[in-house]
Design a protein around this motif. Structure first.
Motif, PDB file in Angstrom:
ATOM      1  N   ASN B  77       0.985  -1.130   0.158  1.00  0.00           N
ATOM      2  CA  ASN B  77      -0.010   0.094   0.222  1.00  0.00           C
ATOM      3  C   ASN B  77       0.768   1.371   0.056  1.00  0.00           C
ATOM      4  O   ASN B  77       2.107   1.240   0.034  1.00  0.00           O
ATOM      5  CB  ASN B  77      -0.879  -0.157   1.244  1.00  0.00           C
ATOM      6  N   TYR B  78       0.284   2.429  -0.259  1.00  0.00           N
ATOM      7  CA  TYR B  78       1.254   3.818  -0.244  1.00  0.00           C
ATOM      8  C   TYR B  78       1.847   3.917   0.859  1.00  0.00           C
ATOM      9  O   TYR B  78       3.024   4.227   0.684  1.00  0.00           O
ATOM     10  CB  TYR B  78      -0.168   4.712  -0.251  1.00  0.00           C
ATOM     11  N   TRP B  79       1.621   3.620   1.971  1.00  0.00           N
ATOM     12  CA  TRP B  79       2.434   3.832   3.338  1.00  0.00           C
ATOM     13  C   TRP B  79       3.631   2.943   3.149  1.00  0.00           C
ATOM     14  O   TRP B  79       4.733   3.398   3.606  1.00  0.00           O
ATOM     15  CB  TRP B  79       1.925   3.811   4.568  1.00  0.00           C
ATOM     16  N   ALA B  80       3.417   1.773   2.916  1.00  0.00           N
ATOM     17  CA  ALA B  80       4.665   0.654   2.941  1.00  0.00           C
ATOM     18  C   ALA B  80       5.607   1.181   1.654  1.00  0.00           C
ATOM     19  O   ALA B  80       6.677   1.235   1.714  1.00  0.00           O
ATOM     20  CB  ALA B  80       3.957  -0.677   2.503  1.00  0.00           C
ATOM     21  N   ALA B  81       4.828   1.578   0.606  1.00  0.00           N
ATOM     22  CA  ALA B  81       5.621   2.104  -0.639  1.00  0.00           C
ATOM     23  C   ALA B  81       6.604   3.235  -0.053  1.00  0.00           C
ATOM     24  O   ALA B  81       7.631   3.523  -0.671  1.00  0.00           O
ATOM     25  CB  ALA B  81       4.726   2.301  -1.790  1.00  0.00           C
ATOM     26  N   LEU B  82       6.102   4.300   0.493  1.00  0.00           N
ATOM     27  CA  LEU B  82       6.938   5.230   0.868  1.00  0.00           C
ATOM     28  C   LEU B  82       8.135   4.880   1.533  1.00  0.00           C
ATOM     29  O   LEU B  82       9.216   5.736   1.238  1.00  0.00           O
ATOM     30  CB  LEU B  82       6.119   6.188   1.896  1.00  0.00           C
ATOM     31  N   VAL B  83       8.219   3.922   2.061  1.00  0.00           N
ATOM     32  CA  VAL B  83       9.346   3.359   2.732  1.00  0.00           C
ATOM     33  C   VAL B  83      10.208   2.237   1.914  1.00  0.00           C
ATOM     34  O   VAL B  83      11.353   2.387   1.519  1.00  0.00           O
ATOM     35  CB  VAL B  83       9.205   2.595   4.046  1.00  0.00           C
ATOM     36  N   LEU B  84       9.360   1.488   1.344  1.00  0.00           N
ATOM     37  CA  LEU B  84       9.986   0.266   0.631  1.00  0.00           C
ATOM     38  C   LEU B  84      10.516   0.634  -0.682  1.00  0.00           C
ATOM     39  O   LEU B  84      11.726   0.262  -1.062  1.00  0.00           O
ATOM     40  CB  LEU B  84       9.006  -0.770   0.565  1.00  0.00           C
ATOM     41  N   VAL B  85       9.659   1.528  -1.383  1.00  0.00           N
ATOM     42  CA  VAL B  85      10.314   1.755  -2.798  1.00  0.00           C
ATOM     43  C   VAL B  85      11.487   2.731  -2.976  1.00  0.00           C
ATOM     44  O   VAL B  85      12.413   2.176  -3.682  1.00  0.00           O
ATOM     45  CB  VAL B  85       9.156   2.629  -3.588  1.00  0.00           C
ATOM     46  N   ALA B 221      10.256  10.943  -3.985  1.00  0.00           N
ATOM     47  CA  ALA B 221       9.534  11.786  -4.783  1.00  0.00           C
ATOM     48  C   ALA B 221       8.803  11.204  -5.815  1.00  0.00           C
ATOM     49  O   ALA B 221       7.608  11.751  -6.180  1.00  0.00           O
ATOM     50  CB  ALA B 221      10.607  12.821  -5.608  1.00  0.00           C
ATOM     51  N   GLY B 222       9.047  10.168  -6.455  1.00  0.00           N
ATOM     52  CA  GLY B 222       8.238   9.447  -7.355  1.00  0.00           C
ATOM     53  C   GLY B 222       7.131   9.050  -6.857  1.00  0.00           C
ATOM     54  O   GLY B 222       6.074   8.880  -7.313  1.00  0.00           O
ATOM     55  N   VAL B 223       6.883   8.242  -5.603  1.00  0.00           N
ATOM     56  CA  VAL B 223       5.843   7.623  -4.753  1.00  0.00           C
ATOM     57  C   VAL B 223       5.140   8.941  -4.481  1.00  0.00           C
ATOM     58  O   VAL B 223       3.820   8.738  -4.677  1.00  0.00           O
ATOM     59  CB  VAL B 223       6.448   7.120  -3.600  1.00  0.00           C
ATOM     60  N   LEU B 224       5.566   9.949  -3.874  1.00  0.00           N
ATOM     61  CA  LEU B 224       4.607  11.240  -3.612  1.00  0.00           C
ATOM     62  C   LEU B 224       4.035  11.571  -5.034  1.00  0.00           C
ATOM     63  O   LEU B 224       3.047  11.925  -4.667  1.00  0.00           O
ATOM     64  CB  LEU B 224       5.657  12.280  -2.854  1.00  0.00           C
ATOM     65  N   ALA B 225       4.588  11.549  -6.038  1.00  0.00           N
ATOM     66  CA  ALA B 225       4.156  11.950  -7.232  1.00  0.00           C
ATOM     67  C   ALA B 225       2.959  11.007  -8.016  1.00  0.00           C
ATOM     68  O   ALA B 225       2.008  11.532  -8.516  1.00  0.00           O
ATOM     69  CB  ALA B 225       5.142  12.381  -8.245  1.00  0.00           C
ATOM     70  N   ALA B 226       3.209   9.828  -7.944  1.00  0.00           N
ATOM     71  CA  ALA B 226       2.237   8.870  -8.036  1.00  0.00           C
ATOM     72  C   ALA B 226       0.756   9.320  -8.191  1.00  0.00           C
ATOM     73  O   ALA B 226      -0.084   9.150  -9.105  1.00  0.00           O
ATOM     74  CB  ALA B 226       2.512   7.386  -7.591  1.00  0.00           C
ATOM     75  N   PRO B 227       0.117   9.573  -7.248  1.00  0.00           N
ATOM     76  CA  PRO B 227      -1.182  10.015  -6.946  1.00  0.00           C
ATOM     77  C   PRO B 227      -1.479  11.326  -7.563  1.00  0.00           C
ATOM     78  O   PRO B 227      -2.717  11.429  -7.754  1.00  0.00           O
ATOM     79  CB  PRO B 227      -1.416   9.888  -5.325  1.00  0.00           C
ATOM     80  N   ILE B 228      -0.581  12.082  -7.889  1.00  0.00           N
ATOM     81  CA  ILE B 228      -0.922  13.343  -8.362  1.00  0.00           C
ATOM     82  C   ILE B 228      -0.848  13.284 -10.074  1.00  0.00           C
ATOM     83  O   ILE B 228      -1.619  13.827 -10.715  1.00  0.00           O
ATOM     84  CB  ILE B 228      -0.017  14.350  -7.765  1.00  0.00           C
ATOM     85  N   PHE B 229       0.389  12.868 -10.225  1.00  0.00           N
ATOM     86  CA  PHE B 229       0.553  12.772 -11.909  1.00  0.00           C
ATOM     87  C   PHE B 229       0.145  11.571 -12.210  1.00  0.00           C
ATOM     88  O   PHE B 229       0.339  10.389 -11.683  1.00  0.00           O
ATOM     89  CB  PHE B 229       1.938  13.326 -12.113  1.00  0.00           C
ATOM     90  N   THR B 230       0.206  11.387 -13.753  1.00  0.00           N
ATOM     91  CA  THR B 230       0.010  10.199 -14.513  1.00  0.00           C
ATOM     92  C   THR B 230       1.341   9.324 -14.218  1.00  0.00           C
ATOM     93  O   THR B 230       2.497   9.975 -14.312  1.00  0.00           O
ATOM     94  CB  THR B 230      -0.229  10.284 -15.812  1.00  0.00           C
ATOM     95  N   VAL B 231       1.503   8.061 -13.743  1.00  0.00           N
ATOM     96  CA  VAL B 231       2.258   7.192 -13.700  1.00  0.00           C
ATOM     97  C   VAL B 231       2.763   6.751 -15.133  1.00  0.00           C
ATOM     98  O   VAL B 231       2.101   6.114 -15.713  1.00  0.00           O
ATOM     99  CB  VAL B 231       2.296   5.970 -12.599  1.00  0.00           C
ATOM    100  N   SER B 232       3.847   7.322 -15.940  1.00  0.00           N
ATOM    101  CA  SER B 232       4.144   7.125 -17.186  1.00  0.00           C
ATOM    102  C   SER B 232       5.602   7.118 -17.388  1.00  0.00           C
ATOM    103  O   SER B 232       6.483   7.602 -16.636  1.00  0.00           O
ATOM    104  CB  SER B 232       3.485   7.991 -18.063  1.00  0.00           C
TER     105      SER B 232
END
Lengths: 244, 304
Positions: B77-85, B221-232
């Motif tokens: 999930n998002y929170w895990a991603a903020l640390v793991l990614v 920064a990429g994880v923070l951006a994922a929900p705002i910008f299109t992931v491409s």
């Protein structure tokens, strides 16, 4: 040649033994088989003209030159294949040419920077007792210190680490006579405390009364070895070699 | 006053908010670039691709991983991603440093730039091949859905979080570098790596970890951006050019400069969009040109 130029040999009192040391900077061959040894508690000077290979010898001991070959035993341990940061942990403190004070660090950060490499280093208070100026200037950026203060700091910061073998490169260079005198007193104090010191010096008059033995380097080789007692009788030869 | 200028307060606040958010991304990304350049002397051209990887790995963890494993419980999930990614992408950075970048330190800056540029092209190509160019959506985590009414405007909760998270990470990085023992090793290593190593600091390891950390910042920064910008696959390439301009304006290698310049330029860009929208796409580059003319080392940089 090594038999003629090295001092009395004894493995348990020997701090540093350099044998057949060659070193390069890129293509240029700067050391051509250096041999010398330093006993525990001794002060030894490396003399010679500019470019003879004195600074390169110190740098080669720490692995700071390019390719090296030969043997460098520190405390009975072969270091020629070790990376630089592991060599320091065998108990070597290095005071480089031009002091190497970090401009982006405060005086105190410079003092605290070198990691502790062995037990028994001086406490920070003891160091400030020895160099009161540094205490006053501890918050100043390294670049704002005077030449004398920078030199004091460069020596002070390796006393904290517990290193017992100090490699000092041209510590008297470019400093006022009164500061050079103070440095001489510091070296005597350190010798009295049992530190082993190898000093590269241009200033023969500074080194002569401090060192137990002198090695003269020319063209990347040790060409002469003189003990303190032989100094007066060998002055003619030293004059010839050093142009002093 | 707003009437006199012919703009609505809503438009102004809205653009300032967008500017603040863009500025937060500029700050985190240029901070990573500045840290890497300081110690490695390498201009990390793959920074944008590593930012994109951050967003993509987060998206894969949320939407693809449960399918691959055939179990909806295996989801990052998002929170895990903020640390793991950041850890995963940072480890990828460590791999690149150990196997490739390490060989280039004795050469000119240009070689590092070319290598990292090549790596960026490969990463972007792979993701384009796997997932196409159309872009993926990453759902905003539930707690951040909705807005906060500030009285004069509605503030989307997730956007507020992005600014807070980005500024916190920037401040912590600055604090560690400028105020701690570890940071003093890093600054000493930046200034004179050989002497720092001669004191017994394991500089090669520090360089590896620093590159890993810079890359991890990009992934964060990429994880923070994922929900705002299109992931491409293109998202990094679009952003990184602006970020390079930010780093040039702030001064290569200046940590504080990178952060302040990032936020500041985001806001300037936002204001330009209100007052003279035609110039908004170029304003940062105009500022870059002026700064280069007046202070070639950048606003906060030191001449080398």
């Amino acid at each position: 040649m090594s038999g003629a130029t090295t001092g009395p040999l004894s493995t348990d009192t020997e701090m540093l033994r350099v044998a057949g040391l060659h070193a390069f900077y890129g293509e240029s061959h700067v050391l051509h088989g250096i041999d010398f040894n330093v006993n525990r508690g001794e002060v030894v000077s490396l003399l010679g003209r500019n470019g003879a290979g004195r600074t390169s010898t110190l740098r080669a001991v720490l692995g700071l030159t390019g390719q090296r070959s030969g043997s460098i035993m520190v405390n009975g341990r072969e270091t020629i294949t070790l990376p630089t940061h592991q060599i320091a942990h065998l108990g070597i403190g290095y005071c480089p040419e031009e002091r190497g004070i970090f401009a982006s660090l405060s005086a105190e950060e410079n003092l605290l920077l070198p990691p502790v490499v062995a037990g028994g280093g001086m406490a920070v208070e003891e160091i400030y007792g020895m160099f009161p100026n540094l205490h006053e200037r501890r918050r100043s950026p390294g670049s704002r210190l005077s030449g004398g203060e920078q030199q004091m700091l460069a020596i002070a910061r390796i006393l904290r680490t517990g290193a017992r073998l100090l490699l000092l490169d041209e510590i008297s260079e470019g400093l006022a006579p009164v500061i050079v005198q103070a440095l001489g007193a510091t070296i005597r104090k350190l010798k009295a405390q049992g530190y082993t010191i190898v000093m590269v010096e241009q200033n023969f008059r500074f080194a002569a009364p401090l060192a137990d033995r002198h090695y003269v380097i020319e063209h990347g080789r040790i060409v002469e070895s003189v003990t303190k007692d032989e100094l007066s009788s060998r002055m003619g030869r030293l004059h010839e070699l050093l142009g002093v | 006053m707003f009437e006199l200028l012919g703009i609505s307060p809503q438009a102004l606040y809205g653009q300032l908010l967008i500017g603040l958010i863009n500025g937060s991304f500029y700050a985190v990304l240029s901070l990573g670039l500045a840290i890497i350049f300081g110690l490695l002397n390498i201009i990390n051209f793959s920074h944008g691709a590593q930012y994109m990887m951050g967003a993509f790995v987060a998206w894969i963890g949320l939407t693809q991983l449960p399918q691959w494993l055939g179990n909806p419980d295996f989801v990052i999930n998002y929170w895990a991603a903020l640390v793991l990614v950041p850890l995963i992408v940072g480890a990828f950075g460590v791999f690149i440093e150990r196997t490739m970048l390490r060989r280039l330190y004795k050469l000119d800056h240009l070689y590092g730039l070319l290598l990292t540029f090549g790596i960026a092209l490969i990463i972007e190509g792979l993701f384009r091949d796997w997932y196409g160019v159309s872009g993926q959506q990453y759902e905003i985590p539930e707690v951040f859905q909705g807005t906060i009414n500030l009285g004069f405007m509605f503030l989307p909760k997730y956007r507020a979080w992005v600014v807070v998270a980005a500024l916190t990470v920037c401040f912590l990085s600055w604090y560690v570098i400028e105020r701690t023992k570890l940071g003093s090793y890093l600054r000493a290593g930046t200034e004179n790596p050989r002497l720092t190593q001669a004191f017994g600091v394991n500089v090669p390891l520090m360089i590896t970890l620093t590159y890993g950390y810079g890359v991890a910042l990009a992934a964060f920064a990429g994880v923070l951006a994922a929900p705002i910008f299109t992931v491409s696959p293109k998202m990094g390439a679009d952003l990184i050019i602006v970020v390079f301009a930010v780093v040039v304006i702030g001064g290569m290698g200046s940590i504080f400069g990178a952060i302040v310049t990032g936020i500041g330029l985001g806001l300037i860009e936002g204001l330009t969009r209100v007052f003279y929208p035609e110039a908004s796409a170029v304003v940062i580059f105009v500022i870059m040109a002026i700064v280069l003319l007046v202070r070639p080392a950048g606003l906060f940089g030191r001449e080398r």
